[in-house]
Scaffold this motif. Structure first.
Motif, PDB file in Angstrom:
ATOM      1  N   VAL A  95      10.663  -2.253  -5.631  1.00 41.55           N
ATOM      2  CA  VAL A  95      10.691  -1.693  -7.397  1.00 41.55           C
ATOM      3  C   VAL A  95      11.591  -2.416  -8.194  1.00 41.55           C
ATOM      4  CG1 VAL A  95      10.229  -0.404  -9.164  1.00 41.55           C
ATOM      5  CG2 VAL A  95       8.455  -0.594  -7.335  1.00 41.55           C
ATOM      6  N   PHE A  96      12.488  -2.162  -7.299  1.00 42.40           N
ATOM      7  CA  PHE A  96      14.152  -1.766  -8.000  1.00 42.40           C
ATOM      8  C   PHE A  96      14.671  -3.720  -7.790  1.00 42.40           C
ATOM      9  CE2 PHE A  96      18.824  -1.860  -6.962  1.00 42.40           C
ATOM     10  CZ  PHE A  96      19.228  -1.495  -8.365  1.00 42.40           C
ATOM     11  N   THR A  97      14.442  -4.343  -6.882  1.00 39.54           N
ATOM     12  CA  THR A  97      15.270  -5.307  -6.456  1.00 39.54           C
ATOM     13  C   THR A  97      14.582  -6.123  -7.071  1.00 39.54           C
ATOM     14  OG1 THR A  97      13.563  -5.525  -4.241  1.00 39.54           O
ATOM     15  CG2 THR A  97      16.233  -4.914  -4.687  1.00 39.54           C
ATOM     16  N   ASP A  98      13.396  -6.123  -7.845  1.00 43.03           N
ATOM     17  CA  ASP A  98      12.742  -7.165  -8.704  1.00 43.03           C
ATOM     18  C   ASP A  98      12.741  -6.616  -9.651  1.00 43.03           C
ATOM     19  OD1 ASP A  98      11.362  -7.766  -6.831  1.00 43.03           O
ATOM     20  OD2 ASP A  98       9.837  -6.679  -7.201  1.00 43.03           O
ATOM     21  N   LYS A  99      13.978  -5.888 -10.739  1.00 36.95           N
ATOM     22  CA  LYS A  99      14.920  -5.173 -12.166  1.00 36.95           C
ATOM     23  C   LYS A  99      15.624  -6.713 -12.144  1.00 36.95           C
ATOM     24  CE  LYS A  99      12.383  -1.017 -12.954  1.00 36.95           C
ATOM     25  NZ  LYS A  99      11.964  -0.387 -12.564  1.00 36.95           N
ATOM     26  N   LYS A 100      16.217  -7.480 -13.238  1.00 31.25           N
ATOM     27  CA  LYS A 100      17.241  -7.852 -13.516  1.00 31.25           C
ATOM     28  C   LYS A 100      17.889  -6.779 -14.293  1.00 31.25           C
ATOM     29  CE  LYS A 100      17.203 -11.802 -11.841  1.00 31.25           C
ATOM     30  NZ  LYS A 100      17.971 -12.070 -10.685  1.00 31.25           N
ATOM     31  N   SER A 101      18.973  -5.715 -13.488  1.00 34.12           N
ATOM     32  CA  SER A 101      19.055  -4.468 -14.582  1.00 34.12           C
ATOM     33  C   SER A 101      20.881  -4.643 -14.966  1.00 34.12           C
ATOM     34  CB  SER A 101      19.089  -3.495 -13.379  1.00 34.12           C
ATOM     35  OG  SER A 101      19.113  -2.065 -13.206  1.00 34.12           O
ATOM     36  N   LEU A 102      21.115  -4.702 -16.166  1.00 32.64           N
ATOM     37  CA  LEU A 102      22.842  -4.719 -16.184  1.00 32.64           C
ATOM     38  C   LEU A 102      23.908  -4.595 -15.453  1.00 32.64           C
ATOM     39  CD1 LEU A 102      23.162  -3.206 -19.893  1.00 32.64           C
ATOM     40  CD2 LEU A 102      22.892  -5.882 -19.192  1.00 32.64           C
ATOM     41  N   ASN A 103      23.589  -3.337 -14.383  1.00 30.82           N
ATOM     42  CA  ASN A 103      24.524  -3.213 -13.602  1.00 30.82           C
ATOM     43  C   ASN A 103      24.454  -3.677 -12.157  1.00 30.82           C
ATOM     44  OD1 ASN A 103      22.014  -1.726 -12.404  1.00 30.82           O
ATOM     45  ND2 ASN A 103      24.033  -0.287 -12.088  1.00 30.82           N
ATOM     46  N   LYS A 104      23.634  -5.358 -12.076  1.00 36.76           N
ATOM     47  CA  LYS A 104      23.677  -5.613 -11.003  1.00 36.76           C
ATOM     48  C   LYS A 104      24.626  -7.061 -10.672  1.00 36.76           C
ATOM     49  CE  LYS A 104      19.018  -4.767  -9.713  1.00 36.76           C
ATOM     50  NZ  LYS A 104      17.640  -5.665  -8.886  1.00 36.76           N
ATOM     51  N   LEU A 105      25.047  -6.947  -9.824  1.00 32.55           N
ATOM     52  CA  LEU A 105      26.239  -7.945  -9.436  1.00 32.55           C
ATOM     53  C   LEU A 105      26.660  -9.537  -8.874  1.00 32.55           C
ATOM     54  CD1 LEU A 105      28.220  -7.321  -7.391  1.00 32.55           C
ATOM     55  CD2 LEU A 105      29.295  -5.411  -8.554  1.00 32.55           C
ATOM     56  N   GLY A 106      24.613  -9.868  -8.108  1.00 35.55           N
ATOM     57  CA  GLY A 106      24.771 -10.565  -7.083  1.00 35.55           C
ATOM     58  C   GLY A 106      24.754 -11.871  -7.739  1.00 35.55           C
ATOM     59  N   LEU A 107      24.442 -13.156  -7.093  1.00 38.93           N
ATOM     60  CA  LEU A 107      24.684 -14.413  -7.921  1.00 38.93           C
ATOM     61  C   LEU A 107      23.607 -14.324  -9.229  1.00 38.93           C
ATOM     62  CD1 LEU A 107      25.680 -17.358  -7.990  1.00 38.93           C
ATOM     63  CD2 LEU A 107      24.302 -17.682  -5.659  1.00 38.93           C
ATOM     64  N   SER A 108      22.504 -13.823  -8.354  1.00 32.47           N
ATOM     65  CA  SER A 108      20.999 -14.214  -9.564  1.00 32.47           C
ATOM     66  C   SER A 108      21.070 -13.499 -10.832  1.00 32.47           C
ATOM     67  CB  SER A 108      20.327 -13.732  -8.200  1.00 32.47           C
ATOM     68  OG  SER A 108      19.071 -13.411  -9.437  1.00 32.47           O
ATOM     69  N   VAL A 147      20.977 -23.911 -10.625  1.00 33.57           N
ATOM     70  CA  VAL A 147      21.736 -23.450 -10.467  1.00 33.57           C
ATOM     71  C   VAL A 147      22.104 -22.594  -9.299  1.00 33.57           C
ATOM     72  CG1 VAL A 147      24.380 -22.419 -11.890  1.00 33.57           C
ATOM     73  CG2 VAL A 147      22.305 -24.318 -13.109  1.00 33.57           C
ATOM     74  N   GLN A 148      21.494 -21.681  -9.259  1.00 33.56           N
ATOM     75  CA  GLN A 148      21.505 -21.217  -8.267  1.00 33.56           C
ATOM     76  C   GLN A 148      21.444 -21.665  -6.172  1.00 33.56           C
ATOM     77  OE1 GLN A 148      18.606 -17.671  -7.485  1.00 33.56           O
ATOM     78  NE2 GLN A 148      19.657 -16.786  -6.182  1.00 33.56           N
ATOM     79  N   LEU A 149      20.470 -22.406  -6.522  1.00 34.96           N
ATOM     80  CA  LEU A 149      20.212 -23.262  -5.373  1.00 34.96           C
ATOM     81  C   LEU A 149      21.291 -24.257  -5.174  1.00 34.96           C
ATOM     82  CD1 LEU A 149      16.449 -23.654  -5.108  1.00 34.96           C
ATOM     83  CD2 LEU A 149      17.911 -22.097  -3.520  1.00 34.96           C
ATOM     84  N   SER A 150      22.077 -24.965  -5.964  1.00 31.83           N
ATOM     85  CA  SER A 150      22.772 -25.569  -6.245  1.00 31.83           C
ATOM     86  C   SER A 150      24.685 -24.360  -5.123  1.00 31.83           C
ATOM     87  CB  SER A 150      23.328 -26.496  -6.847  1.00 31.83           C
ATOM     88  OG  SER A 150      24.317 -24.979  -8.458  1.00 31.83           O
ATOM     89  N   ILE A 151      24.689 -23.912  -5.688  1.00 34.88           N
ATOM     90  CA  ILE A 151      25.694 -22.600  -4.885  1.00 34.88           C
ATOM     91  C   ILE A 151      25.111 -22.344  -3.774  1.00 34.88           C
ATOM     92  CG2 ILE A 151      27.242 -20.815  -5.504  1.00 34.88           C
ATOM     93  CD1 ILE A 151      26.950 -21.501  -8.163  1.00 34.88           C
ATOM     94  N   VAL A 152      23.686 -21.527  -3.830  1.00 35.88           N
ATOM     95  CA  VAL A 152      23.920 -20.915  -1.782  1.00 35.88           C
ATOM     96  C   VAL A 152      23.881 -22.156  -1.278  1.00 35.88           C
ATOM     97  CG1 VAL A 152      21.996 -19.439  -0.859  1.00 35.88           C
ATOM     98  CG2 VAL A 152      22.469 -19.261  -3.323  1.00 35.88           C
ATOM     99  N   VAL A 153      22.481 -22.836  -1.704  1.00 41.72           N
ATOM    100  CA  VAL A 153      22.735 -23.915  -0.114  1.00 41.72           C
ATOM    101  C   VAL A 153      24.239 -24.623   0.224  1.00 41.72           C
ATOM    102  CG1 VAL A 153      22.538 -26.361   0.629  1.00 41.72           C
ATOM    103  CG2 VAL A 153      20.309 -24.765  -0.852  1.00 41.72           C
TER     104      VAL A 153
END
Length: 261
Positions: A95-108, A147-153
C-alpha cells in the motif's frame, strides 16, 4: 548492522555467514535483499572467465537459504500469526509503495515530480501523496515511464559490468546503487549511501562524489525547506551519486577471485 558485517565476512571468505546475515536483514527490512542480488550478479558476470567462484557462491546460497528458513520457522512457532506475519507485512508495505508520497526520493518519484512540475500537472493531496492533475494529457505517463527506462536500462548494464570487475564484497555492496533506481525509498532511507563510503576507501573520485552529495543534501534542505522543490532536489541528489559510482567502477580493470583482498 548486518549488511556492513556481511561485507566484512565476504572479504574474509566467510560466505556462509555473509549469506545468513543478509538473509536475516532482508526478511526484517527488505532493502538488504539488494545486496544478495549484488553478490549474485557479481558471480554471474564472472562465470564466463573464472571457475573458483562456484564454491563461494554455493556457501553464500546455503547461508541465505538456511538463515531464511530458520527465521520463518521461528516466526511460525513464536507468533500467533506464524509465517503469515510476513504476508501481512507485504500487504501493508505494498500500500505504501503504490503511493507517490512527497518524501520519496527514488528515480521513479524524481522523474514523476520533475516532469509534472515542469508541465504544470502536479497535484498534491492533503495526505502528501502526489498524482497527475485531472487535466494532464493521457500520453504523459508513458513519457514518464520512457524517461525512467532510458536511465534504468543503461544503469543495469553498468551494474553488470562493474560487478564483474570488483571483489565479491564490493559487488554485494554495489547493490546499494540499485536502491534508488529500482525502488522508491522515503527520504529517511538516504543512509544507504554509506555503502558508497565503503567502496570509496581506495577510490578518490568516489570520495569526492560522496562528499559533494552530503554537502548538497544539507544545502538542499536548508535552502528549499519546506517547499516541494526540496523533495525534487533530494531525489536528484539520491540518484546521481549511485549512477556516478556505477560509471566509475564499470571502468576499472577486472578483479579476480571471489574474495580477493
Amino acid at each position: 548492522m548486518p549488511p556492513p558485517r556481511s561485507f566484512g565476512c565476504l572479504k574474509q571468505r566467510k560466505e556462509f555467514l555473509a549469506g545468513g546475515l543478509l538473509s536475516l536483514a532482508s526478511l526484517l527490512r527488505v532493502f538488504p535483499a539488494i545486496f544478495v542480488l549484488g553478490f549474485a550478479v557479481g558471480c554471474g558476470s564472472k562465470a564466463h572467465r573464472e571457475t573458483d567462484w562456484k564454491p563461494a557462491a554455493r556457501r553464500f546460497a546455503f547461508g541465505v537459504a538456511g538463515a531464511g528458513l530458520l527465521l520463518l520457522l521461528f516466526a511460525a512457532v513464536s507468533s500467533e500469526w506464524g509465517a503469515t506475519a510476513f504476508l501481512e507485512f507485504y500487504e501493508k508495505i505494498s500500500v505504501f509503495t503504490d503511493k507517490k508520497s512527497l518524501n520519496k526520493l527514488g528515480l521513479s518519484s524524481m522523474i514523476w515530480r520533475a516532469i509534472m512540475m515542469g508541465t504544470g500537472h502536479l497535484a498534491t493531496g492533503a495526505d502528501g501523496n502526489v498524482s497527475l492533475s485531472l487535466y494532464a494529457p493521457a500520453w504523459l505517463p508513458f513519457v514518464i515511464r520512457g524517461v525512467q527506462l532510458s536511465i534504468v536500462v543503461p544503469a543495469l548494464f553498468l551494474f553488470w559490468r562493474a560487478a564483474g570487475r570488483t571483489q565479491a564484497w564490493e559487488s554485494s555492496a554495489l547493490g546499494f546503487a540499485l536502491i534508488p533506481l529500482l525502488s522508491d525509498p522515503a527520504n529517511y532511507y538516504f543512509g544507504f549511501v554509506i555503502c558508497a563510503a565503503l567502496l570509496a576507501t581506495r577510490r578518490p573520485r568516489l570520495q569526492v562524489y560522496l562528499l559533494a552529495s552530503a554537502v548538497l543534501w544539507i544545502a538542499n534542505g536548508l535552502w528549499f525547506y519546506p517547499l516541494s522543490e526540496e523533495y525534487l532536489g533530494a531525489g536528484i541528489i539520491a540518484v546521481c551519486p549511485p549512477l556516478a559510482v556505477l560509471y566509475e567502477m564499470s571502468r576499472e580493470s577486472k578483479a579476480s577471485g571471489p574474495g580477493q583482498t
